[in-house]
Design an enzyme around this catalytic site. Structure first.
Site, short mmCIF file in Angstrom:
data_model
loop_
_atom_site.label_atom_id
_atom_site.label_comp_id
_atom_site.label_asym_id
_atom_site.label_seq_id
_atom_site.Cartn_x
_atom_site.Cartn_y
_atom_site.Cartn_z
N THR A 26 56.11 -19.60 167.99
CA THR A 26 55.99 -21.11 167.96
C THR A 26 55.43 -21.43 169.41
OG1 THR A 26 57.66 -21.24 166.21
CG2 THR A 26 56.82 -23.21 167.60
N ALA A 80 52.68 -25.93 164.58
CA ALA A 80 52.27 -26.43 165.88
C ALA A 80 51.23 -27.70 165.66
CB ALA A 80 51.80 -25.38 166.64
N THR A 126 52.27 -17.38 161.70
CA THR A 126 52.57 -18.67 160.83
C THR A 126 52.73 -19.75 161.37
OG1 THR A 126 53.61 -19.36 158.88
CG2 THR A 126 54.79 -17.99 160.38
N LYS A 127 53.30 -19.71 162.58
CA LYS A 127 53.74 -20.76 163.52
C LYS A 127 52.61 -21.87 163.98
CE LYS A 127 58.12 -19.86 163.66
NZ LYS A 127 59.05 -20.94 162.74
N ASP A 128 51.53 -21.15 163.89
CA ASP A 128 50.17 -21.86 164.09
C ASP A 128 49.92 -23.22 163.35
OD1 ASP A 128 49.37 -20.23 165.86
OD2 ASP A 128 47.44 -19.59 164.98
#
Length: 346
Positions: free
Chosen positions: A79, A52, A47-49
């Protein structure tokens, strides 16, 4: 007439629009319908895409980030991978301060993606100069032309999910969602998603998953930062020993805590029952669902969405290693090693 080739310009165009998958076997006997938002379908497998790309592009739009600059961040691994991936495409240098609790798999991936990695001790106070928070700040101060993402205290962390994850879940459930269950670390995922969903329907119940050893649950209930709550735990990317301003506690209805051991076994159970090879934090989220179901939280007409943040490949040396599980004392008479034996044929 010649048809155009259907192609993406680069990997960043694949971020978001992750699937919602019905959970069948593992929720058998529970009241309600359960759906997993599987963030491992992002190109960076987490989910950190979303944050970012969103935070970096906002920094570019505002002129804060310029060609040739360096991006610095504090991360438990996911992340950092996402920032490194975006940096490659956009041409930035990437420096990461990483918790020693991060799996060796994650650290190796970061280095493979061209990031410069500083591994910092996990079990020190947030204001200790050796902590990954303080190391990242120091690197930013020393590095001219650098931008510190600072996901724990960056409002854009929530905004990324308000503009993507929340609308996706609302559309995928046709507005029928009754509960959102998500782990809380920086708090950006649960807070941003919850803000959007509660604007659509204030009666949607938002439940955060916290770890034993973290301060978040007690802070939510009492607004007291209690250092006595803090002790080492194993789950990565879940819970905190500080209060992130990227968490909007007002949109979270309640927190429940899960154990390291049960979360690890539940992640393995997801692989064996649903064919979903997901990460440690996803196991924690699913363990939370189990506890909530046992406590009578859900009704027959409940539509429950749980966010699975990342992919299991990042935990091969941890929860998916029988050796590591045995070393943690996670195998006993109830939970023996679950992996199938390997047969060597000469």
């Amino acid at each position: 007439m010649k048809e155009e080739i259907q192609v993406y310009d680069n990997v960043l165009q694949l971020i978001g629009k992750t699937p919602l998958i019905h959970l069948n076997s593992i929720t058998s006997g529970f009241k309600g319908d359960f759906f997993a938002k599987v963030e491992a379908f992002n190109p960076g497998h987490s989910t950190k895409d979303r944050i970012a790309l969103y935070i970096i592009e906002e920094a570019e739009r505002k002129g804060i980030l310029k060609p040739g600059d360096t991006i610095i961040e504090t991360t438990s691994g996911n992340t950092g991978f996402s920032i490194a991936m975006v940096s490659i495409i956009k041409g930035y240098e990437c420096i990461l301060a990483v918790s020693s609790k991060s799996s060796p798999d994650k650290i190796d991936m970061l280095r493979t993606m061209g990031a410069k990695v500083h591994v910092c001790p996990a079990h020190v106070a947030a204001d200790d100069p050796r902590s990954y928070y303080e190391v990242a700040k120091k690197l930013h101060q020393e590095r001219k032309g650098s931008v510190y993402i600072n996901q724990y205290f960056n409002e854009l962390n929530m905004d990324a999910h308000f503009h993507s994850t929340g609308p996706e879940i609302w559309a995928q459930t046709e507005g029928k969602i009754t509960h959102l269950v998500a782990c809380s670390g920086t708090g950006g995922t649960i807070s941003g998603t919850a803000r959007f969903l509660k604007e659509k329907n204030p009666s949607i119940k938002v439940i955060g998953i916290d770890a034993f050893g973290s301060v978040l649950k007690k802070y939510h209930e009492t607004k007291e930062f209690d250092t006595d709550e803090i002790y080492p735990y194993r789950i990565e990317g879940l819970g905190k020993n500080l209060i992130p301003t990227a968490t909007d506690f007002d949109v979270i209805d309640k927190f429940i805590k899960v154990t390291d051991e049960e979360s690890a076994h539940t992640a393995r159970e997801l692989a064996k029952t649903e064919g979903l090879f997901v990460g440690y934090t996803s196991g924690a989220a699913m363990q939370g669902i189990k506890q909530l179901a046992e406590a009578g939280e859900f009704k027959k007409d409940s539509k429950v969405v749980v966010i699975f943040p990342d992919h299991g490949s990042r935990y091969m040396s941890k929860i998916y290693s029988d050796t590591w599980m045995a070393e943690q004392g996670f195998f006993d008479t109830k939970n023996q090693a679950e992996a199938q034996p390997v047969e060597i044929v000469d």
